[in-house]
Write a protein that holds these residues in place. Structure first.
Motif, PDB file in Angstrom:
ATOM      1  N   LEU A  28       0.847  -1.186   0.000  1.00 55.90           N
ATOM      2  CA  LEU A  28       0.000   0.000   0.000  1.00 55.90           C
ATOM      3  C   LEU A  28       0.887   1.242   0.000  1.00 55.90           C
ATOM      4  N   GLU A  29       0.803   2.010  -1.072  1.00 55.14           N
ATOM      5  CA  GLU A  29       1.590   3.240  -1.204  1.00 55.14           C
ATOM      6  C   GLU A  29       0.623   4.407  -1.421  1.00 55.14           C
ATOM      7  N   LEU A  30       0.686   5.406  -0.539  1.00 57.20           N
ATOM      8  CA  LEU A  30      -0.262   6.518  -0.557  1.00 57.20           C
ATOM      9  C   LEU A  30       0.450   7.813  -0.924  1.00 57.20           C
ATOM     10  N   LYS A  44      -5.079  12.063   9.067  1.00 57.99           N
ATOM     11  CA  LYS A  44      -6.405  11.447   9.160  1.00 57.99           C
ATOM     12  C   LYS A  44      -6.742  10.674   7.885  1.00 57.99           C
ATOM     13  N   LEU A  45      -6.358  11.242   6.736  1.00 57.38           N
ATOM     14  CA  LEU A  45      -6.628  10.566   5.470  1.00 57.38           C
ATOM     15  C   LEU A  45      -5.848   9.262   5.372  1.00 57.38           C
ATOM     16  N   ARG A  46      -4.605   9.289   5.806  1.00 54.25           N
ATOM     17  CA  ARG A  46      -3.781   8.071   5.778  1.00 54.25           C
ATOM     18  C   ARG A  46      -4.406   6.976   6.646  1.00 54.25           C
ATOM     19  N   ASP A  47      -4.843   7.364   7.839  1.00 59.74           N
ATOM     20  CA  ASP A  47      -5.456   6.375   8.729  1.00 59.74           C
ATOM     21  C   ASP A  47      -6.705   5.775   8.102  1.00 59.74           C
ATOM     22  N   ALA A  48      -7.534   6.634   7.497  1.00 58.14           N
ATOM     23  CA  ALA A  48      -8.776   6.143   6.886  1.00 58.14           C
ATOM     24  C   ALA A  48      -8.487   5.182   5.742  1.00 58.14           C
ATOM     25  N   LEU A  49      -7.488   5.480   4.925  1.00 54.63           N
ATOM     26  CA  LEU A  49      -7.150   4.614   3.795  1.00 54.63           C
ATOM     27  C   LEU A  49      -6.550   3.297   4.263  1.00 54.63           C
ATOM     28  N   ARG A  50      -5.690   3.354   5.266  1.00 58.26           N
ATOM     29  CA  ARG A  50      -5.051   2.135   5.756  1.00 58.26           C
ATOM     30  C   ARG A  50      -6.047   1.193   6.421  1.00 58.26           C
ATOM     31  N   GLN A  54      -5.494  -2.561   1.614  1.00 56.34           N
ATOM     32  CA  GLN A  54      -4.309  -3.343   1.971  1.00 56.34           C
ATOM     33  C   GLN A  54      -3.190  -3.220   0.951  1.00 56.34           C
ATOM     34  N   ARG A  55      -3.549  -3.115  -0.331  1.00 60.22           N
ATOM     35  CA  ARG A  55      -2.545  -3.060  -1.388  1.00 60.22           C
ATOM     36  C   ARG A  55      -2.965  -2.019  -2.418  1.00 60.22           C
ATOM     37  N   GLY A  56      -1.981  -1.560  -3.189  1.00 60.02           N
ATOM     38  CA  GLY A  56      -2.272  -0.637  -4.274  1.00 60.02           C
ATOM     39  C   GLY A  56      -1.520   0.672  -4.113  1.00 60.02           C
ATOM     40  N   LYS A  57      -1.269   1.320  -5.244  1.00 65.00           N
ATOM     41  CA  LYS A  57      -0.677   2.653  -5.249  1.00 65.00           C
ATOM     42  C   LYS A  57      -1.820   3.648  -5.391  1.00 65.00           C
ATOM     43  N   VAL A  58      -2.111   4.391  -4.330  1.00 55.05           N
ATOM     44  CA  VAL A  58      -3.309   5.224  -4.257  1.00 55.05           C
ATOM     45  C   VAL A  58      -2.915   6.703  -4.282  1.00 55.05           C
ATOM     46  N   GLU A  59      -3.556   7.460  -5.167  1.00 56.76           N
ATOM     47  CA  GLU A  59      -3.383   8.908  -5.228  1.00 56.76           C
ATOM     48  C   GLU A  59      -4.672   9.571  -4.773  1.00 56.76           C
ATOM     49  N   CYS A  60      -4.543  10.508  -3.856  1.00 58.97           N
ATOM     50  CA  CYS A  60      -5.695  11.221  -3.300  1.00 58.97           C
ATOM     51  C   CYS A  60      -5.516  12.712  -3.553  1.00 58.97           C
ATOM     52  N   ALA A  61      -6.487  13.332  -4.241  1.00 60.76           N
ATOM     53  CA  ALA A  61      -6.395  14.755  -4.586  1.00 60.76           C
ATOM     54  C   ALA A  61      -7.643  15.484  -4.099  1.00 60.76           C
ATOM     55  N   LEU A  62      -7.446  16.735  -3.646  1.00 63.83           N
ATOM     56  CA  LEU A  62      -8.555  17.561  -3.143  1.00 63.83           C
ATOM     57  C   LEU A  62      -8.506  18.939  -3.803  1.00 63.83           C
ATOM     58  N   ARG A  63      -9.665  19.377  -4.276  1.00 65.10           N
ATOM     59  CA  ARG A  63      -9.813  20.746  -4.784  1.00 65.10           C
ATOM     60  C   ARG A  63     -10.922  21.436  -3.999  1.00 65.10           C
TER      61      ARG A  63
END
Length: 283
Positions: A28-30, A44-50, A54-63
């Motif tokens: 899991l790479e965030l 907080k976002l990291r905790d929610a995603l974890r 469990q696995r995957g390269k995840v990109e999170c963007a906010l506007r």
């Protein structure tokens, strides 16, 4: 593990748009693309995603887009009072009286201030909308997982058919090997002791015996089906089972005494590799 989610939410203070993208990855790479003023949300976002992934390269963007009407102007009266007192204390030193200009006061840095929105309210709103985006992202993963499960089960069906066909042919194959041995002995016009002949035939049958490999192939196929049906994070378990299936296919090939069995082993390895590639997409 591959999925995309787009969540746009309107609030009284403006709007927030979340985008979540994930691609295959062994772990899991965030990564986050957040406005500078909202990087405090990252833990907080990291905790929610974890907690959810469990696995995957995840990109999170906010506007974020704030409503202009909500940013009313306010006067810093304390600063204005200080400026007026300072100006009056200088009047006695000036050659002539200069009245205080209101516009000059308003131009002074810090006198006019934009009212700030409640950061706690904004944070709560942003986390709520992120939770909706994450839920949609997970639903997308589940939909992809269901499709992949169907594809893998189709390959498992084919593997079971190949195993059944090979098992059905084995008595004939052993008999053919026995007949070939007898034919060669007859051609050489050599007389062998019956006990020795039976030993040779038994040795050939033993070398060609692949019942154990076929049984293990069936066992691994059933285990893959069970893991898929159970659901959850099962990618690593399925990776291991693909290795075991491939090992049995290799053994089947090494024990092959006829071209049909060799071809069957090749077909098994092709199907296993197809499943392995699909399993890389499974969390």
């Amino acid at each position: 593990m591959t999925a995309f989610a787009h969540q746009h939410t309107e609030f009284s203070w403006g709007s927030a748009t979340w985008e979540l993208r994930s691609v295959n990855h062994r772990y899991l790479e965030l990564s986050f693309k957040l406005p500078d003023s909202w990087r405090l949300l990252e833990p907080k976002l990291r905790d929610a995603l974890r907690q959810q992934l469990q696995r995957g390269k995840v990109e999170c963007a906010l506007r974020i887009k704030l409503r202009e009407n909500d940013q009313e102007l306010a006067v810093n009266h304390a600063l204005v009072s200080q400026l007026i007192n300072a100006s009056r204390s200088l009047e006695t030193q000036l050659s002539e009286h200069n009245p205080i200009n209101v516009l000059d006061l308003l131009r002074w840095p810090g006198v006019i201030q934009a009212t700030e929105l409640d950061s706690e309210t904004l944070s709560a709103n942003l986390m709520d909308s992120f939770a909706e985006a994450l839920a949609e992202h997970i639903r997308g993963r589940h939909r992809e997982g269901e499709s992949l499960s169907e594809l893998i089960n189709q390959r498992l069906d084919q593997i079971s058919e190949i195993v059944a066909t090979v098992r059905q042919r084995m008595p004939d194959i052993v008999q053919q090997q026995r007949d070939k041995l007898l034919q060669r002995i007859a051609e050489l016009k050599v007389e062998l002791d019956s006990n020795r002949l039976e030993q040779e035939i038994a040795l050939i049958a033993q070398k060609a015996d692949i019942d154990e490999e076929l049984d293990r192939l069936n066992t691994h196929v059933e285990e893959v089906r069970r893991v898929l049906k159970k659901g959850g994070a099962c990618g690593r378990r399925l990776d291991f089972l693909m290795q075991e299936l491939n090992r049995e296919a290799n053994t089947l090939s090494s024990k092959s005494v006829v071209a049909d069995n060799t071809q069957a082993a090749v077909e098994l390895k092709v199907l296993i590799e197809q499943m392995r590639e699909q399993i890389q997409n499974i969390e």
